[in-house]
Write an enzyme that holds these catalytic residues in place. Sequence first.
Site, PDB file in Angstrom:
ATOM      1  CG  ASN A   1      -1.871   1.109   1.289  1.00  0.00           C
ATOM      2  OD1 ASN A   1      -1.802   2.036   0.485  1.00  0.00           O
ATOM      3  ND2 ASN A   1      -2.785   1.062   2.243  1.00  0.00           N
TER       4      ASN A   1
ATOM      5  NE  ARG B   1      -6.194   1.824  -0.339  1.00  0.00           N
ATOM      6  CZ  ARG B   1      -6.312   2.836   0.500  1.00  0.00           C
ATOM      7  NH1 ARG B   1      -5.335   3.102   1.343  1.00  0.00           N
ATOM      8  NH2 ARG B   1      -7.390   3.560   0.520  1.00  0.00           N
TER       9      ARG B   1
ATOM     10  CG  HIS C   1     -13.002   4.140   2.514  1.00  0.00           C
ATOM     11  ND1 HIS C   1     -13.697   5.205   3.055  1.00  0.00           N
ATOM     12  CD2 HIS C   1     -11.711   4.344   2.838  1.00  0.00           C
ATOM     13  CE1 HIS C   1     -12.852   6.010   3.692  1.00  0.00           C
ATOM     14  NE2 HIS C   1     -11.638   5.509   3.561  1.00  0.00           N
TER      15      HIS C   1
ATOM     16  NE  ARG D   1      -9.793  12.980   3.497  1.00  0.00           N
ATOM     17  CZ  ARG D   1      -9.808  11.703   3.165  1.00  0.00           C
ATOM     18  NH1 ARG D   1     -10.682  11.266   2.280  1.00  0.00           N
ATOM     19  NH2 ARG D   1      -8.951  10.843   3.682  1.00  0.00           N
TER      20      ARG D   1
ATOM     21  CD  GLU E   1      -9.176  -0.556   4.149  1.00  0.00           C
ATOM     22  OE1 GLU E   1      -8.716  -0.095   5.210  1.00  0.00           O
ATOM     23  OE2 GLU E   1      -9.475   0.133   3.167  1.00  0.00           O
TER      24      GLU E   1
END
Length: 394
Positions: free
Chosen positions: A7, A86, A175, A236, A379
């Site tokens: 990742n 990823r 996601h 965010r 994940e």
Amino acid sequence: MSILIINSGSSSVKFAVIDPDAGTVYLQALAECLGQENASLQIEIEANNFQTTVSLKSGGHAEAIKALIPYLDTIENMTLTGVGHRVVHGASRFSGSMLIDDAIMNTLVECSALAPLHNPPNILGIKESSQFFPDLPQVAVFDTAFHQTMPERAWRYPVPDSWYTDFQVRKYGFHGTSHAFVADQAIQRLGLAEKPSKIITAHLGNGCSTAAVLNGESVDTSMGLTPLEGLVMGTRSGNVDPGLFSYMCDKLDCSHADVTNALNKKSGLLGISGVSNDMRTLQKAANDGDTKAAMAVSIFCYRLAKDIAGMMVALGGVDALVFTGGIGENDKSTRKEVLNLLSFTGLTLDEQLNEQHGDESGRITSTQTPCALVIPTNEELAIARESARIIAHI
Ligand code: ADP
């Protein structure tokens, strides 16, 4: 069979070596501060009870992979069968994971225009890994792919048609690996594999998003063209009036890029509270009487509950609401507040089950249908399984 998961971010890379069938994690590693003097690689091999940190001496992605390789060789009875990467943005080009070849690499580069911060480091990770492991198949697993099943009414923005046809402006969602993983877990746990199912997944980490999953397929999601849309997140803003761009550019005499930067990095929980982007810190501050921290948490929960109610429209109801990610899995106060706001939908919190983060199936409601579940996401395991599935077809 074991898969090396990579990742790759701009200044960090997360690695894991996982057996996708047994779920065994052989190794976890984190390279940080890449390109800087203090660049380092932390490695943990649980079976060998081994932990170390090595200096990468200002090295980058290549040096991080090179430094990892000798440690891979120390793991007994482990043979790598492939590498799973990823990749954040696959645009509309990828509705599933892909074995990487030159044509796929070219398409990934094209997708970078939509994710200029995320895709280039992902691509760099793939290039370096292909150099160091030329004999291993490399697989790309996309954050966006799971949401490619959304119907057009969910992914189209009400903007001029040419913005979509000429510039691919639409909702993509992110996601996806996490939403797919926990939705599948919920379906298995509730015995809905052969039945119609309506699952809402809420991935609440530093980035936050929801997905409406109908019979195992995503039909709506809160994130959009970029991961800025939707819920309040750590730093965010999530949804705001697009009209604020011109207004703030005028007020601050700054560029649109400056406003976008503030909405990405200085907003959300951090922006409202002025204290932290971290939910644990905010809950503590709120308990100690910090009213701004309390308001940040309150806005987070209110907007999340409104979004979840919207996802019920996408599904025509709900069988299960799944909480996952660092906040979803651990923060009982957030879950309590969100479920109290949603109590009119039939979701009824069981305080005791919520305190213990769920019963053996993860359930935190007194109601079986609809129910709310706490399901840890994984994940890395999801990427390992996806990669193994693709490699099995070579
Ligand atoms: P990332 O998106 O970086 O993977 P995580 O899924 O680790 O993030 O989630 C990070 C968030 O989870 C932070 O806001 C953190 O405060 C929150 N969190 C982690 N543990 C707890 C806890 N025990 N209680 C409340 N919040 C928690």
